[in-house]
Design an enzyme around this catalytic site. Structure first.
Site, PDB file in Angstrom:
ATOM      1  N   SER B 153       0.843  -1.188   0.000  1.00  0.00           N
ATOM      2  CA  SER B 153       0.000   0.000   0.000  1.00  0.00           C
ATOM      3  C   SER B 153       0.890   1.254   0.000  1.00  0.00           C
ATOM      4  O   SER B 153       1.768   1.366  -0.862  1.00  0.00           O
ATOM      5  CB  SER B 153      -0.940  -0.040   1.206  1.00  0.00           C
ATOM      6  OG  SER B 153      -1.971   0.894   1.062  1.00  0.00           O
ATOM      7  N   ARG B 222     -12.038   7.243   9.131  1.00  0.00           N
ATOM      8  CA  ARG B 222     -11.556   5.871   9.154  1.00  0.00           C
ATOM      9  C   ARG B 222     -12.595   4.906   8.592  1.00  0.00           C
ATOM     10  O   ARG B 222     -12.267   3.967   7.863  1.00  0.00           O
ATOM     11  CB  ARG B 222     -11.191   5.480  10.580  1.00  0.00           C
ATOM     12  CG  ARG B 222     -10.777   4.043  10.769  1.00  0.00           C
ATOM     13  CD  ARG B 222      -9.516   3.699  10.010  1.00  0.00           C
ATOM     14  NE  ARG B 222      -8.964   2.418  10.412  1.00  0.00           N
ATOM     15  CZ  ARG B 222      -7.848   1.897   9.935  1.00  0.00           C
ATOM     16  NH1 ARG B 222      -7.156   2.547   9.023  1.00  0.00           N
ATOM     17  NH2 ARG B 222      -7.407   0.739  10.348  1.00  0.00           N
ATOM     18  N   ASP B 318      -8.589  -6.400  -4.816  1.00  0.00           N
ATOM     19  CA  ASP B 318      -8.201  -5.075  -4.313  1.00  0.00           C
ATOM     20  C   ASP B 318      -8.762  -4.022  -5.260  1.00  0.00           C
ATOM     21  O   ASP B 318      -8.319  -3.901  -6.394  1.00  0.00           O
ATOM     22  CB  ASP B 318      -6.662  -5.001  -4.253  1.00  0.00           C
ATOM     23  CG  ASP B 318      -6.154  -3.668  -3.707  1.00  0.00           C
ATOM     24  OD1 ASP B 318      -6.972  -2.750  -3.478  1.00  0.00           O
ATOM     25  OD2 ASP B 318      -4.924  -3.551  -3.509  1.00  0.00           O
ATOM     26  N   HIS B 351      -7.928  -5.107  -0.537  1.00  0.00           N
ATOM     27  CA  HIS B 351      -6.644  -4.438  -0.332  1.00  0.00           C
ATOM     28  C   HIS B 351      -5.897  -4.960   0.893  1.00  0.00           C
ATOM     29  O   HIS B 351      -4.676  -5.081   0.885  1.00  0.00           O
ATOM     30  CB  HIS B 351      -6.883  -2.931  -0.202  1.00  0.00           C
ATOM     31  CG  HIS B 351      -5.635  -2.144  -0.033  1.00  0.00           C
ATOM     32  ND1 HIS B 351      -4.681  -2.058  -1.021  1.00  0.00           N
ATOM     33  CD2 HIS B 351      -5.160  -1.417   1.009  1.00  0.00           C
ATOM     34  CE1 HIS B 351      -3.678  -1.305  -0.596  1.00  0.00           C
ATOM     35  NE2 HIS B 351      -3.940  -0.903   0.623  1.00  0.00           N
ATOM     36  N   ASP B 352      -6.635  -5.255   1.944  1.00  0.00           N
ATOM     37  CA  ASP B 352      -6.007  -5.717   3.189  1.00  0.00           C
ATOM     38  C   ASP B 352      -5.276  -7.051   3.050  1.00  0.00           C
ATOM     39  O   ASP B 352      -4.555  -7.456   3.977  1.00  0.00           O
ATOM     40  CB  ASP B 352      -7.070  -5.867   4.287  1.00  0.00           C
ATOM     41  CG  ASP B 352      -7.171  -4.605   5.137  1.00  0.00           C
ATOM     42  OD1 ASP B 352      -6.378  -3.671   4.900  1.00  0.00           O
ATOM     43  OD2 ASP B 352      -8.046  -4.559   6.011  1.00  0.00           O
TER      44      ASP B 352
END
Lengths: 373, 373
Positions: B153, B222, B318, B351-352
């Site tokens: 990232s 967040r 992602d 993405h994680d």
């Protein structure tokens, strides 16, 4: 007050119906205000009525000028002389949804029991409740059956709910860029928006009427939602990494990129025209929407009694309600033996495509509506 | 204060370097605090150093326990005994990025000129500035060259910037789930977060230190960002439309759905551990990142002087930095004649995924690192 012109064209009307409307949450709502517009004339046999259902932040000014902004209706591309829905041939009805803030009962309207705005004491509503309210309006207008119900996004959910709830009244259903249930990601984005509103100290538990509204929180909610209405490719084409009217990055926190100032503008103008509590209620109704759940967990069951023809349209770049959501509807319609046509249209504009210029979409809807005659 | 154990393992260290660090925005920053950790021992020939670069909200506690939470480091799946990066073989360095709030200079640290926290007077920084600060730390540690720079990232962006800025110091570069430039959609999501923070009255232009921080705004920021870290399918698998510990919908505005309370929890815990101003600065650095722009608009130019081997990994679900972003990097590396290997891994986690258990990812990185020896 209605002008003579408004009266002639059925613009900007509001009716108070006695109700009661029994809501899915169990509350009896009475009376019931509905803001609406009509265009054209109901045929003697009552066979030319088309109900148009609007999306989350839409309104009843679908083809007439907006009474405040003076802007043309939000769907004049689809409704008007020579368009697929034509007041010369159709009797067109569009009502502000229950829970909204454009003339229909919602958190910003007066609770007759207290003579104060409902605020968060307004009952939580569902898509089906919106549809029931529309059915009451049609009863009031003397419209027994609908040649078609048409809507995109949340409007499409109402169309599906119409076909399921009043199968005997719906002859054709047009569902654009929509879904039969809100996904976890859909709910997540709405929850961000609700938290943004509720985190704004001006929200005050929803009791901000007559005071400063939670404009900043609502603007953030709108910004987050707005991203989901656009495709990544569309955003890139429209803005890319282009800077605002300056040569170089500011190395500060002003809007450097065009996409930043565009989003900020979207947020600000939205909070000028929309009620934050209404946004909470309508997003909740959307998140609660799961048509299968209302029918024993089997989506096809929702359509077992329907005699309607269905036209389902998705857009290839819509990632809010992607094509697979429309496919799930079509599979259920097929399983229920309903007559369904389905097309995925290509567009760079993502979810918003159903609102934009699309000769292809107009041809699809025109052909579908004429085929039933 | 460092414990004896911390000293032995190089944990939880902080150094104040004299600088000055000339930032991309033109400011000379001096002195310069850097929080960092090291694991293992630098080989006599200096050939076993691996720099790990962390993501937006990450920290230097990559493989050691977090000093506050006591939780294990954030990448013990990748770094540790028997792992691809192993302190028994490698000298591992991880530094808190410039602008962050875990020990390195940033808006929450003291501006020596005023003896008060910098707040929004901290200079706006770039990814390249973060990399320059890391280079100063390596000089301080006596690390001349890097066997590898590794990051996912925003960490991957630092890796790319390392290869471009210090080509003579980087022997291998591992770029996971990253991009060479922030897209309009990436910028848009960050702008929502920044507006949420700045709309929080507690933000007070960034001067909230010693008072109540803008926790609500940071939590909303967040939440919005967190959605982009997960795949739609992953969210559906994890939560679907499952309700919280109750039988039916509440017809209210509490968290009815599990995904709602999950997101709220993510927002709340994040604002406990992260500084809102730091979030503004780091998202700004990310949005400014466009490696091609720094090299005459041609991405390949960034790698012309590099002798490094590159390993680029993307994940199929992602949608924050999708595979096409990694492909663009690989195309540029090929055009520059660099040695590049590329793989798209399959994962349901979006993405994680780069942070999660992935034997495939470990094999890719292990093989890549060993191949250079």
């Amino acid at each position: 007050m209605e002008s003579a012109l408004d009266q002639r064209f059925g613009l900007n009307r509001r009716v108070t119906l006695p109700g009661p409307l029994k809501l899915d949450g169990g509350v009896l709502l009475s009376p019931l205000d509905i803001g609406y517009e009509t265009y054209g004339t109901l045929a003697a046999d009552g066979g030319n009525a088309i109900l148009v259902c609007h999306a989350l932040t839409g309104d009843q000014h679908v083809a007439g000028d907006h009474p405040v902004t003076g802007k043309p209706g939000w769907w004049t591309r689809m409704i008007g002389p020579g368009k697929p829905i034509d007041p010369a041939r159709h009797f067109v009805i569009c009502a502000n949804v229950l829970g909204s803030c454009m003339g229909s009962s919602g958190p910003a309207t007066i609770n007759p029991a207290t003579d104060k705005p409902w605020g968060m004491s307004f009952p939580v509503i569902t898509i089906r409740d919106m549809v029931r309210a529309q059915a009451m309006l049609l009863d009031h207008l003397g419209v027994a059956r609908l040649q078609a119900v048409v809507g995109g996004s949340m409007g499409g959910m109402q169309v599906l709910s119409w076909a399921a709830t009043y199968p005997e009244r719906v002859e054709a259903a047009v569902v654009l860029a929509s879904t039969a249930r809100h996904s976890a990601q859909n709910i997540a984005f709405h929850e961000v928006g609700r938290q943004a509103i509720m985190a704004d100290p001006a929200w005050r538990g929803g009791e901000y009427y007559g005071a400063t509204p939670p404009a900043a929180g609502l603007a953030v909610a709108r910004m987050a939602a707005h991203i989901t209405y656009l495709s990544e490719a569309g955003l890139t084409e429209k803005f890319g990494r282009r800077l605002q009217a300056r040569e170089a990055k500011s190395f500060g926190f002003d809007a450097d990129f065009q996409v930043e100032s565009y989003l900020r503008h979207q947020g600000l103008t939205f909070s000028d025209r929309f009620d934050a509590n209404a946004y909470l209620y309508i997003t909740r109704a959307l998140d609660y929407f799961d048509l299968a759940e209302e029918h024993g967990g089997v989506l096809a069951n929702a359509f077992r009694d329907s005699k309607a023809r269905f036209c389902i349209v998705s857009f290839d770049t819509d990632w809010l309600y992607p094509t697979r959501d429309s496919r799930a509807i079509v599979h259920a319609l097929n399983a229920a033996g309903a007559r369904a046509s389905f097309v995925e249209l290509s567009s760079p504009f993502g979810h918003d495509a159903f609102l934009l210029e699309s000769p292809e979409l107009n041809r699809v809807i025109d052909g579908f509506l004429r085929a039933g005659q």
